[in-house]
Design an enzyme around this catalytic site. Sequence first.
Site, mmCIF file in Angstrom:
data_model
loop_
_atom_site.group_PDB
_atom_site.id
_atom_site.type_symbol
_atom_site.label_atom_id
_atom_site.label_comp_id
_atom_site.label_asym_id
_atom_site.label_seq_id
_atom_site.Cartn_x
_atom_site.Cartn_y
_atom_site.Cartn_z
ATOM 1 N N ALA A 34 0.825 -1.115 0.115
ATOM 2 C CA ALA A 34 0.114 -0.058 -0.081
ATOM 3 C C ALA A 34 0.864 1.226 0.078
ATOM 4 O O ALA A 34 2.222 1.091 0.391
ATOM 5 C CB ALA A 34 -0.648 -0.020 1.370
ATOM 6 N N GLY A 75 0.539 -4.923 1.044
ATOM 7 C CA GLY A 75 -0.682 -4.970 0.022
ATOM 8 C C GLY A 75 -0.618 -5.420 -1.353
ATOM 9 O O GLY A 75 -1.436 -5.805 -1.963
ATOM 10 N N GLU A 99 -1.151 -8.930 -0.727
ATOM 11 C CA GLU A 99 -2.297 -8.973 -0.223
ATOM 12 C C GLU A 99 -3.346 -9.002 -1.594
ATOM 13 O O GLU A 99 -4.244 -9.705 -1.811
ATOM 14 C CB GLU A 99 -2.907 -7.924 0.674
ATOM 15 C CG GLU A 99 -2.298 -8.396 2.061
ATOM 16 C CD GLU A 99 -2.281 -7.228 3.158
ATOM 17 O OE1 GLU A 99 -3.167 -7.437 3.983
ATOM 18 O OE2 GLU A 99 -2.039 -6.022 2.756
ATOM 19 N N GLU A 104 4.605 -5.797 7.398
ATOM 20 C CA GLU A 104 3.860 -4.528 7.922
ATOM 21 C C GLU A 104 4.391 -4.271 9.483
ATOM 22 O O GLU A 104 4.456 -3.380 9.787
ATOM 23 C CB GLU A 104 2.288 -4.897 8.115
ATOM 24 C CG GLU A 104 1.682 -4.433 6.694
ATOM 25 C CD GLU A 104 1.578 -5.625 5.663
ATOM 26 O OE1 GLU A 104 1.030 -5.656 4.679
ATOM 27 O OE2 GLU A 104 2.529 -6.389 5.811
#
Length: 681
Positions: free
Chosen positions: A71, A110, A113, A133
């Site tokens: 992300a 992300g 993910e 993370e």
Amino acid sequence: MTTNRDIAEATIVTFDELGPVGLIAIDNPPVNAISHSVRLKLVDAITRAEKNPSIKALLIMASGELFSAGADITEFGRPKAAPSLQQLQTRIESSPTPVVAAMQGLALGGGLELAMACHYRLAHKNAKIGLPEITLGIIPGAGGTQRLPRLMGARAALDMILSGTPVPASEAKAKGLVDEVAEGDLRDAALGFCKRLVREGLGPRPTCNRTVMDHLDETEIAAALLPHARALKGRTTQDLVVEAIKACKLPFSEGIAIEAALAQESLASRESLALRHVFFAERKSSKLSGLSSVNVRKAHPPAIQRVAVIGAGTMGSGIAIAFADAGLEVLLNDNDPAALSRSREHVRSAYASSVKRGRITEGIADERIRRIRNTVALAEAANADLVIEAVFEDIELKKDVLSKLDSILPPQRLIATNTSTLSVTELASATAHPERVLGLHFFVPAHVSKLLEIVRTNHTSPENLATAFRVAKLLKKVAVVSRDAFGFIGNRMMLDGYFREAEQLLLEGATPTQVDTALESFGFGMGPLGVSDLGGNDVGAKARVQLFKRESRPDPYFVIADRLTEMGRLGQKTVRGFYRYENGSREAVSDPELISLIEKLASERSIARREINDQEIVERCILSLINVGAMVLDEGIAARAADIECGLEQRLWIPTPPWRADVLCRHVGAFPRVAAHSPLS
Ligand code: T1G
């Protein structure tokens, strides 16, 4: 007028029809972060594909060296913009068209993910895949804690998320995270895979519908946490990770809601604020004014293949290991053959312990040892692309070495000195080319400590500074630039701030055990007096003698440590220092003799002694550190507060710098200049 930004935006996600396969390519340099624009364009591309009946399979890939770094961290703390990553994932997972992700280089956070929401995953054989993370103080917040257990089991998922370390593609395949590992060209392999799906009529395979195959009980969870206990000491994110993973037993929609709440909680935590601050501070620290044209982190070190290290003591040997670990040929020079043989033993035992700890194989250890070649002939350093002087900390000896190197090396070749106390400017004056001299100050142990202080003089050329940064990148070290001054940044703050205040507290009535325990419970890996005994009180005393050649400090600056050194109480190595160490154990035992000595030193200076509580100890040691930080910044020794924080975070043996967030929050008024740079101000 079309700007570069318009073009970048236009090509941030592209869609190509390749027969039955729709190829969606992400191109968001430098790390293909899944930013808002990427998410928007991905949804557009999927919608377009689904409207095209000839498209039977979708392939998501990314351009450049890596699939995605996750992300977009720069979007954290901003209002959420739709579609969110979760909405994009639901779009992919519920698509009637099978969606395949193909990952190269790194697929992190992300980015992974996103791939886990796809129905199939391929990875190039050199790819590394992970959820880092926890290194940012957050939990995976886009389904990672719910989809990963469905793909590889809850226990394996917990291990992977707690470590934060990416795993190789082969391991990801073995654990069920990817369906195929591509040996050759990833794009070809992925297109072939998609066409096979179409041929065999294999449809979507939503990960969310899968069942978690294993069960995690408290024993399993405790076992999973154990290996990370040291790295996560003083941290709390792991507790949120465990809670989220536990929810994977619930129906997916319930688990994902629990994950979202926990992810929000982690994102708002001070721990994460501090770690994200450090993440960007480390990246900022490699950008130096005057070098703005060169983003040294991106530049690959063109010509540095051979390094010469002059001086085969502990530091020289450690520096040699650091370069051998980075894949370079190292010439280790010392005019004392005995020192070279001792160094060889040191190098061998360092690698033997790495093999024993399973960090490297025997083969790699042998190869790295072979890369370090010993010689008594200084002249052989002439062929090196970089030379680092690491002889004994004596100004005349170092000047002699630098002037000899100056005469055998081509004028533009960088000569670095590993001095920790002496004036680099004065050392450079021993050469005809002071612009090619700078300090590369490694910290003990040089092959482990991540911090590298680059000490620039007024003569140091920008090119050589850029080279020093490249060397830091090569060694995977956090580089912090310091002006040439007393103790540079790290030692100045530790000596004038932290350690000096610890001694002052002893003189005023606190005991070594009290000081160390207070700071360890606050989060330090080891208290200042224990550190002094471990490193050797004589080492500090010798360094101060050298430092005082450029600037002195008034009594009672380190009066206790200096007296201990005179008395031969050097620390662990002489079983007595600030503590007693019985029968060779490393356990620090309080010593009444030392307390009497301190009482005597205090009365000689009319220092009143009193009860001191732990809070005062912590505050005085930390605030002194910050205070000296403000001075270092004021004097222009450090270019930015972020550089200081990078350095300190590496130096202070703190797994997580809770102190920054907490202390600054409490004392923002007291130290505006430092606090002004804090994310909390
Ligand atoms: N978002 C935004 N910018 C990023 C970024 C990211 N994820 N990763 C790197 N950058 C910037 C970085 O600041 C620098 O900018 C440039 O890219 C190059 O980075 C929902 C919430 C991938 C190993 O923790 O570890 O996904 O300084 O200098 O040395 O669960 O970057 O040039 O302006 O570090 O080659 C999880 C973080 C995110 C990985 C490459 N992901 N990145 O290292 O280059 S949270 C991570 C890295 C998440 C989800 C959650 C490294 C790298 P600038 P660099 P590098």
